[in-house]
Design an enzyme around this catalytic site. Structure first.
Site, PDB file in Angstrom:
ATOM      1  N   THR A  76       2.085 -23.859 -32.512  1.00 25.82           N
ATOM      2  CA  THR A  76       3.256 -24.599 -32.974  1.00 25.82           C
ATOM      3  C   THR A  76       3.748 -23.981 -34.274  1.00 25.82           C
ATOM      4  O   THR A  76       3.282 -22.913 -34.684  1.00 25.82           O
ATOM      5  CB  THR A  76       2.932 -26.102 -33.097  1.00 25.82           C
ATOM      6  OG1 THR A  76       4.124 -26.821 -33.399  1.00 25.82           O
ATOM      7  CG2 THR A  76       1.873 -26.372 -34.152  1.00 25.82           C
ATOM      8  N   LYS A  80       4.882 -19.101 -33.884  1.00 27.65           N
ATOM      9  CA  LYS A  80       5.175 -18.686 -32.513  1.00 27.65           C
ATOM     10  C   LYS A  80       5.602 -17.225 -32.407  1.00 27.65           C
ATOM     11  O   LYS A  80       5.234 -16.534 -31.452  1.00 27.65           O
ATOM     12  CB  LYS A  80       6.223 -19.617 -31.908  1.00 27.65           C
ATOM     13  CG  LYS A  80       5.710 -21.058 -31.782  1.00 27.65           C
ATOM     14  CD  LYS A  80       6.764 -22.007 -31.267  1.00 27.65           C
ATOM     15  CE  LYS A  80       6.223 -23.427 -31.252  1.00 27.65           C
ATOM     16  NZ  LYS A  80       7.203 -24.400 -30.738  1.00 27.65           N
ATOM     17  N   ASP A 117       8.537 -23.840 -24.497  1.00 23.77           N
ATOM     18  CA  ASP A 117       9.408 -24.694 -25.315  1.00 23.77           C
ATOM     19  C   ASP A 117      10.803 -24.815 -24.713  1.00 23.77           C
ATOM     20  O   ASP A 117      11.368 -25.906 -24.609  1.00 23.77           O
ATOM     21  CB  ASP A 117       9.528 -24.139 -26.739  1.00 23.77           C
ATOM     22  CG  ASP A 117       8.359 -24.509 -27.624  1.00 23.77           C
ATOM     23  OD1 ASP A 117       7.661 -25.496 -27.313  1.00 23.77           O
ATOM     24  OD2 ASP A 117       8.140 -23.816 -28.631  1.00 23.77           O
ATOM     25  N   GLY A 141      18.605 -23.130 -36.456  1.00 22.39           N
ATOM     26  CA  GLY A 141      17.231 -22.670 -36.571  1.00 22.39           C
ATOM     27  C   GLY A 141      16.945 -21.594 -35.545  1.00 22.39           C
ATOM     28  O   GLY A 141      17.082 -21.827 -34.342  1.00 22.39           O
ATOM     29  N   ALA A 142      16.581 -20.396 -36.019  1.00 18.42           N
ATOM     30  CA  ALA A 142      16.327 -19.263 -35.127  1.00 18.42           C
ATOM     31  C   ALA A 142      14.863 -18.870 -35.128  1.00 18.42           C
ATOM     32  O   ALA A 142      14.514 -17.718 -34.899  1.00 18.42           O
ATOM     33  CB  ALA A 142      17.192 -18.070 -35.537  1.00 18.42           C
ATOM     34  N   GLY A 143      13.979 -19.840 -35.390  1.00 19.96           N
ATOM     35  CA  GLY A 143      12.544 -19.594 -35.336  1.00 19.96           C
ATOM     36  C   GLY A 143      12.039 -19.643 -33.906  1.00 19.96           C
ATOM     37  O   GLY A 143      12.807 -19.474 -32.950  1.00 19.96           O
TER      38      GLY A 143
END
Length: 282
Positions: A76, A80, A117, A141-143
């Site tokens: 998590t 990732k 995900d 958010g580009a994680g």
């Protein structure tokens, strides 16, 4: 599945291990879902949380992968993308998103990475009656979570996915990767592109703490725009409360994980393990 099912087997030297790594890790829901599943299937297995900070993640991961009775690792925030780099091989979905949230040990000792995900998010969104096909989407958010969700939405037929992240280098890398799979349908923006969006997704950690600011403004949202959050704890974030108060349809983060449970069951071969346990002489 009844989440109240408790483990009936004592933990012993025969118990197979699974770990979930994160920073923080107190909020993870995976143990409350997978451990009851292990019990329901009669498997001598347990999933436990591991708090690993970014500067020690690689070391922790490498130690765990050398643990002979460890069969799987869940990952998590914020690990990732790092997990993808450490996997021996990854699925097309993980490669497209640039992130991994589950890894399994293969019989030859190699570790295969997968990302559920995105498909979990799209499944939860669809179950709530919000189909992504043809929609204009804004992902903040580009994680690891945001990249997987963007890839899954594009794969599911979203007309356009606009991504916003203060880390411009990370954003450019993600857009290049998505563009190689879905040319012209993913673009980056300096601020969340919410004014004409059919769906806006918070894929940042903002909302986990009570004093976090909202990840984006709700002022420009169209009345029918769906607001989704990937935060699972609390279930109702400040963003979702504010959006609901304005009459916008909302989708919480919990379904994203709930819809992954069946995928984990297949990925980790839990039904095959059950069959082995039930076989004569097992």
């Amino acid at each position: 599945m009844d989440s109240s099912v408790s483990r009936s087997l004592p933990i012993s030297g025969r118990t197979r291990l699974y770990a979930v790594l994160g920073d923080p890790v107190a909020q993870v829901r995976a143990p409350s879902l997978l451990n009851p599943l292990f019990a329901e299937l009669g498997l001598d297995a347990v999933l436990f949380p591991v708090h690993a900070r970014p500067d020690s993640f690689a070391e922790v991961f490498q130690g765990l992968r050398r643990t002979e009775n460890l069969d799987g690792i869940l990952v998590t925030i914020p690990h990732k993308a790092a997990a993808l780099r450490l996997a021996d091989q990854v699925s097309p979905a993980a490669a497209a998103s640039g992130a991994v949230n589950a890894l399994r040990r293969e019989p030859d000792g190699r570790w295969t990475g997968e990302n559920f995900d995105g498909v979990g998010f799209v499944s939860g969104l669809t179950a709530a009656g919000h189909l992504p096909e043809g929609k204009q989407v804004s992902v903040v958010g580009a994680g690891g979570a945001g990249s997987a969700i963007a890839a899954a939405l594009l794969s599911a037929g979203a007309a356009r996915v606009s991504l916003c992240d203060p880390d411009t280098a990370k954003l450019r890398t993600l857009l290049t990767r998505l563009g190689s799979y879905w040319p012209g349908r993913a673009l980056g923006t300096g601020t969340p592109a919410s004014a004409d969006a059919d769906l806006v997704v918070n894929a940042t950690p903002l909302g986990m703490r009570a004093d976090d600011p909202l990840p984006f403004s709700l002022a420009d949202l169209r009345p029918e725009c769906v607001v989704a959050d990937v935060i699972m704890k609390p279930r109702e974030t400040a963003l979702l409360r504010a959006a609901a108060a304005l009459g916008r349809p909302v989708v919480p983060g919990a379904p994203m994980l709930d819809h992954q449970l069946g995928l984990y069951r297949v990925f980790f071969g839990l039904d095959e393990a059950t069959a082995d346990t039930d076989s004569p002489g097992a």
